[in-house]
Every structure is written in C-alpha cells, then in structure tokens.
Design a protein around this motif. Structure first.
Motif, PDB file in Angstrom:
ATOM      1  N   VAL A 289       0.832  -1.205   0.000  1.00  0.00           N
ATOM      2  CA  VAL A 289       0.000   0.000   0.000  1.00  0.00           C
ATOM      3  C   VAL A 289       0.865   1.253   0.000  1.00  0.00           C
ATOM      4  N   VAL A 290       1.941   1.241   0.797  1.00  0.00           N
ATOM      5  CA  VAL A 290       2.844   2.398   0.828  1.00  0.00           C
ATOM      6  C   VAL A 290       3.432   2.651  -0.553  1.00  0.00           C
ATOM      7  N   MET A 291       3.820   1.585  -1.247  1.00  0.00           N
ATOM      8  CA  MET A 291       4.412   1.740  -2.576  1.00  0.00           C
ATOM      9  C   MET A 291       3.387   2.239  -3.590  1.00  0.00           C
ATOM     10  N   LEU A 292       2.171   1.709  -3.532  1.00  0.00           N
ATOM     11  CA  LEU A 292       1.144   2.129  -4.487  1.00  0.00           C
ATOM     12  C   LEU A 292       0.699   3.562  -4.254  1.00  0.00           C
ATOM     13  N   GLU A 293       0.733   4.001  -2.998  1.00  0.00           N
ATOM     14  CA  GLU A 293       0.337   5.375  -2.694  1.00  0.00           C
ATOM     15  C   GLU A 293       1.273   6.394  -3.315  1.00  0.00           C
TER      16      GLU A 293
ATOM     17  N   GLY B  50       1.075   8.597  -8.391  1.00  0.00           N
ATOM     18  CA  GLY B  50       0.085   9.677  -8.391  1.00  0.00           C
ATOM     19  C   GLY B  50      -1.273   9.273  -8.947  1.00  0.00           C
ATOM     20  N   SER B  51      -1.290   8.569 -10.073  1.00  0.00           N
ATOM     21  CA  SER B  51      -2.558   8.194 -10.685  1.00  0.00           C
ATOM     22  C   SER B  51      -3.348   7.238  -9.807  1.00  0.00           C
TER      23      SER B  51
ATOM     24  N   ALA C  94      -3.009   6.972  -6.475  1.00  0.00           N
ATOM     25  CA  ALA C  94      -3.410   7.688  -5.271  1.00  0.00           C
ATOM     26  C   ALA C  94      -4.644   8.542  -5.519  1.00  0.00           C
ATOM     27  N   ALA C  95      -4.749   9.165  -6.708  1.00  0.00           N
ATOM     28  CA  ALA C  95      -5.906   9.996  -7.025  1.00  0.00           C
ATOM     29  C   ALA C  95      -7.170   9.166  -7.198  1.00  0.00           C
ATOM     30  N   ARG C  96      -7.019   7.939  -7.680  1.00  0.00           N
ATOM     31  CA  ARG C  96      -8.199   7.110  -7.964  1.00  0.00           C
ATOM     32  C   ARG C  96      -8.611   6.244  -6.780  1.00  0.00           C
ATOM     33  N   TYR C  97      -7.628   5.712  -6.063  1.00  0.00           N
ATOM     34  CA  TYR C  97      -7.932   4.790  -4.963  1.00  0.00           C
ATOM     35  C   TYR C  97      -7.441   5.313  -3.617  1.00  0.00           C
TER      36      TYR C  97
END
Length: 288
Positions: A54-58, A61-62, A64-67
């Motif tokens: 989750v830390v890596m996916l956050e 930018g794209s 983080a904006a969607r999910y």
C-alpha cells in the motif's frame, strides 16, 4: 505450551509473564514451533507485505488519485491490527519495557507512529511533512526478520565476522583517503575536476565501489593508471567481506563450529572438537 526462543539477539532476555494466559499468548505471538504460532506468523507476514504494498502504491500519483480513499481505509485497518499486536506483545511478556526498547519493539513503534501523527498535522502547509512521515511505514518490512528462522544464524555469523570485517573496512577507508589525496596531487593541475581533496576522495569512493558515475575522471596517464588500480581494488570490497561471512556461515553449520576437526586420512570434515577418532574411518585424530 512451550515458548519458542525469539530469533533476535536483543530479545533473547524477554520472558513470558507469570500468568498461564501470558505464557499461552507468548507461545503464540513469539513462538513459531507450535501450530497456532505458525498461523499467527503467516497472517502477520501477509499483513506486513500488504502494508508495504500500500505504501508503494500510494506513491504512484494516478493510483493515489483514484484509490486514495481505499488506501486510507486499508492503512487504518492495518495500523489498528499492528497496534493490537503491539499491545498483545506487551501484555504477555514479563517486563514490557524491555521489549519496548528492544530492536523489534522500536521497529513496531516507528512503524505505527506516522499514521497516528498524521491526525495532528492536517494543514495544507504540512502536507509534505505528513507524506514524509508516512513513508516511515516501510519500516514494517523489518518486522519480516522476526519470522525468518534463518535470521538467527545470519545474526550469529555477522557478530562473529564483524571484527574481521571492521578491520578490513578500516583498511579500505584509509586506502580511499590516501588514493584520493594521491589523485588530487596528480590531477590537481589538469583541470579534470579534482579541485580539492574531498572531491578526490568522493571520486575514490565512487570508483572503488565500482559505481562509476563518470562525473569526474582522470585525464593524465598517471591518473588513469591510479584509476585502474582503484578499480581493481574495488573488487576486494565485495569479495573479502562476502568470503569471510560465507566461511563463518559454513563453519557454524558444521558440528563443533570454528573448532571442528577434519580427518586427513579420509577427508571427513565437521568432526567434533573433542573427537579422538574419525567417525568415518576410525583413524586416530590425536596422532595427526
């Protein structure tokens, strides 16, 4: 239930509490031999990996904006689970403060604090600071070492080889300073970028570690010869510590450790240090 020994050197002194429920919890939370302990470790490993993911996916930018909302929900659920795990560990040990100030205790605290600190820094000006603090959650990956059975052997081998590695690194450090000074004396007047000794030492570190950024390089024949020597020495930085560590790991796996004997008659190795006869061929070891 028999409590398993914790793998970390700084948590070996942590003991279960006197109450029966504390000993039972200790066997599940700190142990890994029993079936409940294995199940607990497997679940915790999955949660740790999910948290790091989750830390890596956050950071994308794209995504983080969607999910972003889902990431926040998952993060808070994981944080609450880790908080309960930390409280459970404190509840089942005999001296909670000893665990708090152990290596894994500090890792637990560092991995929990960023999410809670985010509650008190909601201003727009502090957004960058919050994001930086939240990156500290990757420290949860250090919790993985608690569940790796081989981690104990690695730590023991590292402690035994550390004095030799320290001496070797001290020699490497002195060599880097000397080589940096020498290349400065050789290249200082050649307008090749070696304008001072700190810059030359930086070049020596980059070269001897085989990184080779290429931002500065010698141009004189003597400077190039020195650079070639530094490059060749760079391989020793990788080979020597790795060889010392590997040899110690092999020695620790043999019966008798460093003092293990070998039979010259049949070539058998790993014999006990106090053995008088070879267990393979029966030849006396005292006469060798």
């Amino acid at each position: 239930m028999k409590a398993a020994e914790t793998p970390a050197a700084d948590t070996n002194s942590i003991q279960p509490g006197p109450a029966p429920w504390q000993r039972a919890w200790f066997g599940v939370i700190f142990g890994h031999e029993s079936r409940p302990g294995k199940h607990f470790d497997v679940v915790l490993l999955g949660v740790i990996l999910l948290s790091v993911l989750v830390v890596m996916l956050e950071s994308v930018g794209s995504l983080a904006a969607r999910y972003g909302l889902w990431f926040d929900v998952i993060e808070w659920v994981i944080t609450l689970l880790f908080s309960l795990e930390f409280l459970a560990r404190l509840a089942c040990v005999h001296r909670p403060w000893r665990y708090v100030f152990s290596f894994f205790g500090l890792v637990d605290i560092v991995s929990l604090l960023p999410t809670y600190l985010g509650l008190y820094y909601a201003g727009a000006d502090s957004l960058a600071t919050i994001r930086t603090l939240r990156l500290l959650r990757v420290f949860r990956v250090l919790k993985l070492a608690r569940h790796v059975r081989e981690a104990r052997g690695l730590m023991i081998a590292l402690r035994r080889t550390w004095p030799k590695i320290t001496v070797f690194l001290s020699v490497v450090f002195c060599s880097i300073v000397v080589l940096g000074t020498v290349i400065y004396l050789v290249e200082g007047d050649a307008n090749s970028g070696f304008d001072d000794i700190p810059t030359s030492v930086y070049w020596a570190i980059v070269t001897i570690t085989t990184v080779g950024y290429g931002d500065i390089h010698p141009v004189t024949p003597l400077g190039k010869m020195i650079a070639a020597i530094v490059m060749l020495l760079g391989y020793a930085i990788i080979i020597v510590p790795t060889g010392l560590f590997s040899a110690q790991m092999i020695s620790d796996r043999q019966p008798g450790g460093d003092a293990a004997k070998a039979c010259r008659a049949c070539g058998a190795t790993g014999l006990a240090a106090d053995a008088r006869f070879c267990q393979s061929c029966g030849v006396s070891l005292d006469t060798e």
